[in-house]
Every structure is written in C-alpha cells, then in structure tokens.
Design a protein around this motif. Structure first.
Motif, mmCIF file in Angstrom:
data_model
loop_
_atom_site.group_PDB
_atom_site.id
_atom_site.type_symbol
_atom_site.label_atom_id
_atom_site.label_comp_id
_atom_site.label_asym_id
_atom_site.label_seq_id
_atom_site.Cartn_x
_atom_site.Cartn_y
_atom_site.Cartn_z
ATOM 1 N N ASN A 104 -6.963 18.411 -19.652
ATOM 2 C CA ASN A 104 -8.092 18.931 -19.624
ATOM 3 C C ASN A 104 -9.147 18.890 -19.417
ATOM 4 O O ASN A 104 -10.105 19.098 -18.772
ATOM 5 C CB ASN A 104 -7.288 20.674 -19.954
ATOM 6 C CG ASN A 104 -6.093 21.284 -19.147
ATOM 7 O OD1 ASN A 104 -5.866 21.103 -18.252
ATOM 8 N ND2 ASN A 104 -5.601 21.569 -20.004
ATOM 9 N N LEU A 105 -9.792 18.205 -21.262
ATOM 10 C CA LEU A 105 -10.458 18.152 -21.805
ATOM 11 C C LEU A 105 -11.155 16.844 -20.383
ATOM 12 O O LEU A 105 -12.598 16.645 -20.494
ATOM 13 C CB LEU A 105 -10.638 17.381 -22.679
ATOM 14 C CG LEU A 105 -10.326 18.664 -24.150
ATOM 15 C CD1 LEU A 105 -10.230 18.260 -25.095
ATOM 16 C CD2 LEU A 105 -11.096 20.062 -23.969
ATOM 17 N N ASN A 106 -10.543 15.633 -20.460
ATOM 18 C CA ASN A 106 -11.101 14.751 -19.779
ATOM 19 C C ASN A 106 -11.395 14.588 -18.109
ATOM 20 O O ASN A 106 -12.799 14.762 -17.588
ATOM 21 C CB ASN A 106 -9.618 13.434 -19.299
ATOM 22 C CG ASN A 106 -10.227 12.389 -18.986
ATOM 23 O OD1 ASN A 106 -11.404 11.458 -18.938
ATOM 24 N ND2 ASN A 106 -9.789 12.183 -17.563
ATOM 25 N N TYR A 107 -10.395 16.181 -17.487
ATOM 26 C CA TYR A 107 -11.135 16.594 -16.684
ATOM 27 C C TYR A 107 -12.457 17.574 -16.394
ATOM 28 O O TYR A 107 -13.377 17.696 -15.623
ATOM 29 C CB TYR A 107 -9.876 17.927 -15.493
ATOM 30 C CG TYR A 107 -9.020 17.684 -15.105
ATOM 31 C CD1 TYR A 107 -9.688 15.877 -14.599
ATOM 32 C CD2 TYR A 107 -8.166 18.215 -15.388
ATOM 33 C CE1 TYR A 107 -7.622 15.710 -14.014
ATOM 34 C CE2 TYR A 107 -6.446 17.396 -14.236
ATOM 35 C CZ TYR A 107 -7.051 16.457 -13.959
ATOM 36 O OH TYR A 107 -5.927 15.621 -13.345
ATOM 37 N N ASN A 164 -10.934 30.124 -35.205
ATOM 38 C CA ASN A 164 -9.947 30.518 -34.817
ATOM 39 C C ASN A 164 -9.840 31.076 -32.918
ATOM 40 O O ASN A 164 -10.098 31.876 -32.628
ATOM 41 C CB ASN A 164 -8.807 31.847 -35.421
ATOM 42 C CG ASN A 164 -7.918 32.261 -34.780
ATOM 43 O OD1 ASN A 164 -8.039 33.451 -34.482
ATOM 44 N ND2 ASN A 164 -6.208 31.992 -35.563
ATOM 45 N N THR A 165 -9.060 31.377 -31.922
ATOM 46 C CA THR A 165 -8.023 31.723 -31.396
ATOM 47 C C THR A 165 -7.325 32.711 -30.296
ATOM 48 O O THR A 165 -5.407 31.970 -31.644
ATOM 49 C CB THR A 165 -8.756 29.898 -30.136
ATOM 50 O OG1 THR A 165 -9.843 29.255 -29.845
ATOM 51 C CG2 THR A 165 -8.066 30.164 -28.382
ATOM 52 N N LEU A 166 -7.752 33.634 -30.347
ATOM 53 C CA LEU A 166 -6.237 34.633 -29.652
ATOM 54 C C LEU A 166 -6.217 34.691 -28.022
ATOM 55 O O LEU A 166 -7.434 35.573 -28.079
ATOM 56 C CB LEU A 166 -6.116 35.478 -30.445
ATOM 57 C CG LEU A 166 -5.515 36.161 -30.289
ATOM 58 C CD1 LEU A 166 -3.757 36.147 -30.446
ATOM 59 C CD2 LEU A 166 -5.027 37.412 -31.644
ATOM 60 N N ASP A 189 -7.569 28.141 -20.097
ATOM 61 C CA ASP A 189 -8.787 28.391 -20.956
ATOM 62 C C ASP A 189 -8.643 28.165 -22.510
ATOM 63 O O ASP A 189 -9.823 28.361 -22.879
ATOM 64 C CB ASP A 189 -8.186 29.727 -21.322
ATOM 65 C CG ASP A 189 -8.598 30.430 -19.589
ATOM 66 O OD1 ASP A 189 -9.046 30.081 -18.714
ATOM 67 O OD2 ASP A 189 -7.328 31.966 -19.515
ATOM 68 N N PHE A 190 -7.929 27.822 -23.157
ATOM 69 C CA PHE A 190 -8.485 26.978 -24.544
ATOM 70 C C PHE A 190 -8.818 26.169 -24.805
ATOM 71 O O PHE A 190 -9.794 25.881 -25.366
ATOM 72 C CB PHE A 190 -6.620 27.132 -24.916
ATOM 73 C CG PHE A 190 -6.881 27.027 -26.777
ATOM 74 C CD1 PHE A 190 -7.351 27.367 -27.774
ATOM 75 C CD2 PHE A 190 -5.846 25.238 -27.019
ATOM 76 C CE1 PHE A 190 -7.957 26.653 -28.551
ATOM 77 C CE2 PHE A 190 -5.882 24.813 -28.247
ATOM 78 C CZ PHE A 190 -7.105 25.462 -29.935
ATOM 79 N N SER A 191 -8.615 25.138 -23.258
ATOM 80 C CA SER A 191 -8.556 23.691 -22.981
ATOM 81 C C SER A 191 -10.628 24.362 -22.847
ATOM 82 O O SER A 191 -11.250 23.730 -23.228
ATOM 83 C CB SER A 191 -7.874 22.732 -21.922
ATOM 84 O OG SER A 191 -6.907 22.661 -22.624
ATOM 85 N N ARG A 192 -10.736 24.757 -21.919
ATOM 86 C CA ARG A 192 -11.955 25.350 -21.318
ATOM 87 C C ARG A 192 -12.943 25.893 -22.859
ATOM 88 O O ARG A 192 -14.453 25.296 -23.014
ATOM 89 C CB ARG A 192 -12.531 26.573 -20.963
ATOM 90 C CG ARG A 192 -11.373 25.649 -19.471
ATOM 91 C CD ARG A 192 -11.933 27.369 -18.016
ATOM 92 N NE ARG A 192 -10.915 26.553 -17.099
ATOM 93 C CZ ARG A 192 -9.615 27.011 -16.675
ATOM 94 N NH1 ARG A 192 -9.328 27.960 -17.504
ATOM 95 N NH2 ARG A 192 -9.432 27.030 -15.215
ATOM 96 N N GLU A 193 -12.722 26.073 -23.955
ATOM 97 C CA GLU A 193 -13.202 27.179 -24.908
ATOM 98 C C GLU A 193 -13.725 25.957 -26.128
ATOM 99 O O GLU A 193 -13.848 25.129 -26.252
ATOM 100 C CB GLU A 193 -12.485 27.941 -25.945
ATOM 101 C CG GLU A 193 -13.238 28.324 -26.819
ATOM 102 C CD GLU A 193 -12.271 29.647 -27.654
ATOM 103 O OE1 GLU A 193 -12.886 30.090 -28.786
ATOM 104 O OE2 GLU A 193 -11.318 29.617 -26.974
ATOM 105 N N ALA A 196 -16.190 23.457 -24.358
ATOM 106 C CA ALA A 196 -17.326 24.268 -24.050
ATOM 107 C C ALA A 196 -18.324 23.697 -25.452
ATOM 108 O O ALA A 196 -19.352 23.744 -25.931
ATOM 109 C CB ALA A 196 -17.495 25.220 -24.036
ATOM 110 N N ALA A 197 -17.330 23.408 -27.056
ATOM 111 C CA ALA A 197 -17.847 23.990 -27.979
ATOM 112 C C ALA A 197 -18.513 21.854 -28.033
ATOM 113 O O ALA A 197 -19.484 21.838 -29.038
ATOM 114 C CB ALA A 197 -17.043 23.622 -28.908
ATOM 115 N N ILE A 198 -17.287 20.947 -27.257
ATOM 116 C CA ILE A 198 -17.564 20.040 -27.443
ATOM 117 C C ILE A 198 -19.072 19.557 -26.278
ATOM 118 O O ILE A 198 -20.317 19.258 -27.030
ATOM 119 C CB ILE A 198 -16.560 19.215 -26.514
ATOM 120 C CG1 ILE A 198 -15.292 19.185 -27.965
ATOM 121 C CG2 ILE A 198 -17.020 17.553 -26.807
ATOM 122 C CD1 ILE A 198 -13.949 18.327 -27.385
ATOM 123 N N GLY A 199 -19.299 20.765 -25.763
ATOM 124 C CA GLY A 199 -20.662 20.327 -25.015
ATOM 125 C C GLY A 199 -21.575 20.936 -25.992
ATOM 126 O O GLY A 199 -22.660 19.739 -25.487
#
Length: 210
Positions: A104-107, A164-166, A189-193, A196-199
C-alpha cells in the motif's frame, strides 16, 4: 408370498439402507471451512504520482498473540473474543499485514525503494516504520476494528513520529465476508495515515544525494 408384499418389503429394506448410509459416521463429510484474504488499496491511487526520493523500511511488525491464530476472531465483549469454527485466514496475519502495508505504501508514495524487515544491513532506509498491531478483528456487529501503536524512525535511528491509531470501519452487512472487506479498508486507511506522515516528513527534508 404375495408379489406386492415382497415388493413393499424390498422397498422398505432399500429405504432403511439409504438412511443407514446417510448416517454412517465413516462416510466422508464435506469440509465447511471457508478461507478469506485481505485486499489492497486500488492501484489507481498511484496514478501520476512522482517518485519519492526516499527508501522506506516496513518493520518489525508485531502482532498481539491472539491475532496469530488462523481462525477469524470476533470481539464479543470488552474482555472476550470468539474464534470462528469455519472461517479462517488464508494466510497468517503476521506475514500478510507487513506485506500489505508495504505494498500500500508503495502505491501511495512511489518511493525509490521499499523493503520489509529484515533487510540487509548495507541497505540504508530513510524511514523505518515500526508497528505493534494491538487489535485487528471484527466485532459482534460485523464492524472492522484496528488498533496499532506505530513509530517512524529516521535513517540514523532517531524517532520522528510516534502515534496510536484506532479505526472502526462499518461493514455492509453482519457477515464474515463483509467484515473481511471492512478489515481490508481499515488496513488501507491505516496505510494512508502512515503515508501521510511520511509525506509530511519528506516535504521538510532537503534533497538527498544517493
């Protein structure tokens, strides 16, 4: 003996034989087990994405012990979980989740390189995503629940992000199939979060030479 009586007895014997055959415990039984797998984000999210000049490492990714079983778990109370007798993961989650997050992160980011822990020591990662998966199950209403502690470290091992992600994602209906689809969306959604942080981190970095 009357032929009609003989025929009736023959039919009775046949019916008894069929009933006994159906009840025979030695007869092979159909396996009711059903296997499920997660799905990735739509690759279209990567359309026209400029390559990020960074190498990303995903892992270690640890799962709380109750998630390492193949039967699909349902949380039925604050301190209670049930495992399905017939619904199972097609692959172990401790292998699948790191792979899906990395894919997902690769995408989502199109990095110069992305690897799953462990990687070779000679390979330098600009960002290392470490994850502790606390919860990843359906609940009694069929909703998907994901909880994770996660960190992003820089290439020198310095802490950059700690969160922490919930997530609770509703299912279209209260079935295992719909719950697995919702769990896939929760992982996306977790992968998107994380992406976004890496971005955000990368946007504040000067251009790097390799």
């Amino acid at each position: 003996m009357n032929s009609s009586v003989t025929m009736a007895r023959s039919l009775s014997a046949l019916l008894v034989g069929l009933v006994l055959a159906a009840c025979n415990p030695l007869k092979p039984q159909e396996d009711p087990t059903r296997f499920y797998f997660l799905t990735l984000i739509e690759s279209s999210e990567a359309d026209d994405l400029v390559q990020m000049d960074a190498a990303i490492g995903v892992g270690p990714v640890s799962l709380t012990p109750y998630l390492k079983r193949t039967p699909i778990a349902t949380r039925v109370g604050e301190h209670e979980v049930e495992y399905s007798q017939i619904d199972r993961w097609a692959e172990p989650l401790d292998i699948v989740i790191p792979f899906y997050i990395a894919t997902n992160l690769n995408y989502l980011l199109n990095p110069a390189d992305i690897q799953i822990y462990p990687w070779y020591g000679a390979d330098r990662m600009d960002y290392v995503v470490k994850i502790s998966m606390i919860g990843f199950q359906r609940n009694a209403d069929g909703e998907a629940e994901l909880e994770a502690d996660w960190d992003i470290e820089g290439g020198a091992g310095n802490d950059l992000v700690s969160r922490n992600t919930l997530l609770v994602v509703p299912a279209t209906e209260n079935t295992t199939r719909a719950s697995v689809a919702a769990l896939s969306e929760a992982l996306s959604d977790f992968s998107r979060e994380i992406a976004a942080a890496i971005g955000e981190l990368e946007a504040n970095q000067p251009a790097r030479a390799r």
